[in-house]
Design a protein around this motif. Structure first.
Motif, mmCIF file in Angstrom:
data_model
loop_
_atom_site.group_PDB
_atom_site.id
_atom_site.type_symbol
_atom_site.label_atom_id
_atom_site.label_comp_id
_atom_site.label_asym_id
_atom_site.label_seq_id
_atom_site.Cartn_x
_atom_site.Cartn_y
_atom_site.Cartn_z
ATOM 1 N N ILE A 1 11.892 6.082 -12.529
ATOM 2 C CA ILE A 1 11.994 6.857 -11.278
ATOM 3 C C ILE A 1 10.657 7.544 -10.978
ATOM 4 O O ILE A 1 10.165 7.524 -9.844
ATOM 5 C CB ILE A 1 13.130 7.896 -11.399
ATOM 6 N N ALA A 2 10.055 8.112 -12.019
ATOM 7 C CA ALA A 2 8.766 8.802 -11.825
ATOM 8 C C ALA A 2 7.701 7.832 -11.336
ATOM 9 O O ALA A 2 6.928 8.157 -10.423
ATOM 10 C CB ALA A 2 8.334 9.464 -13.133
ATOM 11 N N GLN A 3 7.646 6.634 -11.916
ATOM 12 C CA GLN A 3 6.619 5.682 -11.492
ATOM 13 C C GLN A 3 6.820 5.227 -10.048
ATOM 14 O O GLN A 3 5.861 4.945 -9.342
ATOM 15 C CB GLN A 3 6.528 4.484 -12.458
ATOM 16 N N ALA A 4 8.093 5.201 -9.622
ATOM 17 C CA ALA A 4 8.351 4.780 -8.237
ATOM 18 C C ALA A 4 7.855 5.817 -7.236
ATOM 19 O O ALA A 4 7.570 5.491 -6.086
ATOM 20 C CB ALA A 4 9.844 4.519 -8.048
ATOM 21 N N ASP B 1 0.815 -1.218 0.000
ATOM 22 C CA ASP B 1 0.000 0.000 0.000
ATOM 23 C C ASP B 1 0.845 1.264 0.000
ATOM 24 O O ASP B 1 0.392 2.316 -0.446
ATOM 25 C CB ASP B 1 -0.908 0.018 1.247
ATOM 26 N N VAL B 2 2.063 1.162 0.509
ATOM 27 C CA VAL B 2 2.858 2.391 0.708
ATOM 28 C C VAL B 2 4.171 2.330 -0.052
ATOM 29 O O VAL B 2 5.077 3.130 0.191
ATOM 30 C CB VAL B 2 3.152 2.599 2.218
ATOM 31 N N LEU B 3 4.257 1.406 -0.985
ATOM 32 C CA LEU B 3 5.546 1.110 -1.622
ATOM 33 C C LEU B 3 5.734 1.853 -2.942
ATOM 34 O O LEU B 3 4.820 1.960 -3.749
ATOM 35 C CB LEU B 3 5.626 -0.405 -1.870
ATOM 36 N N GLY B 4 6.962 2.307 -3.166
ATOM 37 C CA GLY B 4 7.400 2.719 -4.494
ATOM 38 C C GLY B 4 8.604 1.867 -4.831
ATOM 39 O O GLY B 4 9.506 1.702 -4.003
ATOM 40 N N TYR B 5 8.636 1.284 -6.029
ATOM 41 C CA TYR B 5 9.688 0.309 -6.316
ATOM 42 C C TYR B 5 10.209 0.513 -7.730
ATOM 43 O O TYR B 5 9.449 0.557 -8.692
ATOM 44 C CB TYR B 5 9.104 -1.107 -6.154
ATOM 45 N N LEU B 6 11.510 0.623 -7.819
ATOM 46 C CA LEU B 6 12.170 0.660 -9.123
ATOM 47 C C LEU B 6 13.118 -0.530 -9.190
ATOM 48 O O LEU B 6 14.189 -0.516 -8.588
ATOM 49 C CB LEU B 6 12.953 1.966 -9.304
#
Lengths: 547, 291
Positions: free
Chosen positions: B144-147, B75-80
């Motif tokens: 990077i933007a999607q993360a 729920d709180v993740l950004g991942y590259l």
């Protein structure tokens, strides 16, 4: 070593690497298991070579006793048929894999010529064919020891399997390379074209048979023999006449499960010399295969994965005509924001998006970027379907096959584009799967809806169940096949076969689409719906294991 | 915000471990993950992001076991990821809209964030171009933007600056620094200066095991007084490499200026210099290898 500008060492290493990569795939084990099972089926009489004739309204089916020679022939013609019809879909992943893994670019930057590369690939394809045929031959041999009649003769069983199967395998390997090297044929279009092309070629010379005995069939017709049916006729026809001198059925043998209501009469056949023309025919197929592989160097683009698209979509072309809709790249440079002055909108609710937004995104991915003629065909089907200006079986058959271009991307798209980590680590890994399925179901409902509405009006609830059965069955099958096989080809092959037999040829038991108008009110749509539910559960289970 | 790993291990085959017995606790800030190729950095990140399941141990986000409740971190993740794909026929904006939908954002928030992130990553001009036309660096910036699109509380970026030109690399560091104050950021890279410029702590992995987790200053301090620079004839460079850990060379008219890590002064004319994080990293890996 170099001969005629061709480095055999390079060809060997291209073939070797490609072959090793292929045979180490676990999915190949499934293919081999199916092939081995076929080796069992031909020994227990489930698949037979037979002739049919009727007398006094009784259908007679003349099939052989399971001698080594007969089992060898049956296994051989079955193997050749499988290779001819399905081999393309098994073999054709090689160039695509090189494109997606970047190997194509590595090879493209070396001095390996296109001819060396494609010949190497052709040999690798042939190597895989040898593995498939070897599996079939070994299975037929072992099963003959258990179920067969008389002594087990490895030469007849293995010899027949390779004499019939290997040349057609060489041929299919060449066609595969040609299609996969041709930009417009490497995707679903090529898969569909191959399917129909192979079907047509397999029966192309049948009209020349008439009521002739096998030896009276014109040589040109015999030379078009792909899977060996004419040769089988020449070999076994006399054995049929020995037990039934009045036989006046087709001079060409058939094969498969035969007819359930027929009375089976066994003939005894222990082998004979292969006709000379057949050797020429088989040699010709090998040459044609190699020729196709070399011809593939013409359309083959070794840097296809590196070349950028010119934007071939409808929107891009429209933008080209109407500059005001052009991309922002054409506009004056906007202010580039410096990171230290960045103020990003805070996200206060990460669950506000919901399923609807994801469905919209999946629907866009599913429908967009088809060639213009696909949209035109879809509109035509819609128009004809809604106006009811075509026979139901024709419009339902068309509506059942046209969206294959959409369905076959289901389940595969995220794998092909290496999106799996994003989806698995997102908050909606199951939501994405269900959104993709729902998008597929919406498109299925749209196509089948415009084709089936007269049936629904006529039969009421029965018609609605037919429609629902199809809507559940098709996208579920497509998604599950795509997820499992990681390629669109498995679904395309299975679906086209099913569509060909069911909706197109009107076999009610396999008519998942309601083209025959005989399935409304029967258990058939419910069965297909149940299979669809099973496939959806399998896809969800697959996602559960991923997460 | 707190990410805690206890005894985390990933076994690929009998006796083959990607990571093993990793205990790690990360609070708000940027945390660098350093280690040679095959050290297990990407494996560890895949476990943290729930893309891979650990063979042993547990990962907790704010006290919740993410093995049992993956949604807690998703729920709180950004991942590259290090290697990632895109849908090549989508434009940059459409691709970010797709990721925003996957991450659960509503339209208004997604549109606003995408607009800002396209500006932040210098992709505004290419926003409506299809991703298949993007260069490697532009594609990396989309990554990077999607993360960052969902304003993640936990941002995991694996080799984010690969393919970026020097200007964009510096730009990314600044983006990371400016957005890291209220989140946990885990940054894996081979480019030690990226970590030196941004990270508040450094975790060093080797052969799947956590060697140390400390702040950069402490790591550097351990190498204090052990880094020297001096000029050697070109022909002697091979001997110097064999005898010492060389962390840098500069070609000069009178030979080669070498920067070495040594317990004692390697040559009479060698000058002790202030160690960098890269020196400290090499020293630590070298000492562990020797042990």
């Amino acid at each position: 070593m170099r001969s005629g500008g061709l480095s055999t060492r390079r060809v060997y290493h291209v073939a070797r690497a490609d072959f090793l990569q292929r045979i180490r795939s676990r999915r190949l084990l499934v293919v081999l298991a199916v092939i081995a099972y076929v080796g069992y089926l031909v020994n227990v009489g489930t698949v037979e070579i037979f002739y049919q004739d009727s007398s006094n309204e009784q259908l007679y089916q003349y099939a052989g006793e399971p001698t080594s020679a007969y089992i060898g022939l049956t296994a051989a013609v079955t193997g050749a048929s499988i290779l001819f019809l399905a081999g393309y879909y098994v073999l054709s992943g090689s160039l695509e894999r090189d494109r997606t893994t970047g190997v194509e670019r590595l090879v493209g930057s070396t001095s390996t010529t296109d001819r060396e590369l494609l010949l190497g690939k052709w040999f690798s394809h042939v190597g895989l064919v040898v593995v498939l045929l070897g599996t079939l031959g070994a299975a037929a041999l072992l099963n003959h020891l258990v179920h067969g009649t008389g002594s087990t003769d490895p030469l007849w069983i293995l010899g027949s399997v390779f004499l019939l199967g290997l040349p057609i395998g060489c041929f299919v390997a060449g066609v595969t390379l040609l299609f996969q090297s041709t930009d417009r044929l490497r995707g679903t279009v090529g898969n569909v074209v191959y399917f129909f092309g192979a079907m047509m070629l397999a029966v192309a010379a049948v009209p020349a048979v008439g009521d002739r005995a096998p030896t009276e069939i014109p040589l040109w017709a015999r030379m078009t023999d792909t899977i060996g049916l004419f040769a089988l006729g020449e070999l076994t026809y006399d054995a049929v006449l020995e037990i039934e001198s009045g036989y006046d059925g087709l001079g060409v043998a058939n094969f498969g499960a035969g007819s359930a209501g027929a009375e089976v009469v066994r003939f005894h056949w222990t082998g004979d010399s292969w006709p000379l023309w057949f050797y020429a025919n088989r040699f010709g197929l090998v040459l044609l295969g190699a020729g196709f592989a070399l011809a593939a160097t013409v359309p083959y683009d070794r840097f296809s994965s590196a070349s950028s698209s010119s934007g071939t979509g409808l929107v891009d072309r429209f933008r080209g005509v109407v500059p005001s809709l052009g991309s922002a790249a054409d506009e004056p440079n906007e202010t580039v924001r410096r990171p230290n002055e960045a103020t990003l909108t805070p996200v206060t609710d990460r669950s506000a998006g919901g399923f609807g937004r994801l469905l919209g995104q999946e629907l866009r991915l599913l429908v967009r970027d088809q060639p213009w003629w696909w949209y035109a065909g879809a509109l035509l089907i819609g128009f004809i379907g809604l106006t009811g200006s075509a026979p139901p079986e024709a419009i339902v058959s068309a509506a059942a096959v046209w969206p294959i271009f959409l369905w076959s991307s289901m389940g595969v798209r995220m794998i092909r584009h290496r999106m799996t980590p994003f989806i698995i680590s997102s908050r909606q890994p199951y939501g994405q799967l269900l959104a993709e399925w729902t998008a597929g179901a919406i498109m299925t409902a749209a196509f089948f809806g415009v084709a089936l509405w007269p049936v629904v009006l006529e039969t009421g609830i029965g018609g609605i169940i037919v429609l629902l059965g199809a809507v559940v069955f098709v996208p579920s099958l497509a998604q599950a096949m795509g997820l499992w096989s990681r390629t669109r080809r498995l679904f395309e092959l299975l679906y086209l076969l099913l569509w060909y037999v069911g909706p197109l040829n009107g076999v009610p038991a396999l008519d998942f689409a309601g083209a025959t108008a005989e399935t409304a009110g029967t258990a058939t749509p419910l069965l297909f719906g149940a299979v669809g539910v099973g496939a959806l559960v399998a896809a969800l289970t697959h996602r559960y294991r991923q997460t | 915000m707190n990410l805690r790993l206890t005894n985390v291990g990933k076994r690929y085959a009998e006796g083959v471990w990607g990571v093993r017995e990793v205990d790690l606790e990360l609070e708000q800030g940027i945390h660098g993950l350093l280690g040679p190729n095959g050290a297990g950095k990407s494996t560890l990140m895949r476990i943290i992001t729930t893309v891979a399941e650990p063979t042993t141990g547990n990962t907790y986000w704010n006290g919740t076991d993410t093995g049992e409740t993956p949604a807690a971190v998703r729920d709180v993740l950004g991942y590259l990821p290090q290697q990632f794909g895109v849908y090549p026929d989508l434009t940059a904006t459409e691709f970010l809209e797709y990721i925003a939908a996957l991450r659960g954002l509503d339209r208004e928030t997604a549109d606003a964030r995408i607009e800002e992130l396209l500006a932040l990553t210098n992709l505004q001009q290419a926003r409506d171009d299809r991703l298949r036309t993007f260069s490697g660096g532009m594609r990396q910036r989309v990554g990077i933007a999607q993360a960052l699109v969902n304003d993640p509380e936990l941002l995991v970026v694996d080799e984010p600056t690969v393919g970026l030109d020097p200007e964009e690399r510096v730009r990314f560091r600044n983006v990371l620094s400016s957005t890291a104050s209220d989140r946990v950021v885990l940054l894996s890279t081979h480019i030690v200066p990226d970590i030196e410029a941004t990270a508040t702590t450094v975790a060093l992995l080797e052969e799947g095991e956590l060697v140390t987790h400390t702040d950069p200053e402490s790591l550097v301090e351990a190498t204090d007084g052990k880094v020297y620079e001096y000029v050697v004839p070109r022909d002697d460079l091979g001997d110097v490499r064999r005898e010492y850990q060389v962390s840098g060379t500069v070609q000069r008219a009178d030979g080669v200026s070498v920067r070495v890590i040594a317990d004692e002064r390697p040559a009479p004319d060698a000058t002790a210099v202030t160690p960098t994080l890269e020196d400290a990293y090499l020293d630590r890996i070298e000492r562990r290898g020797a042990a």
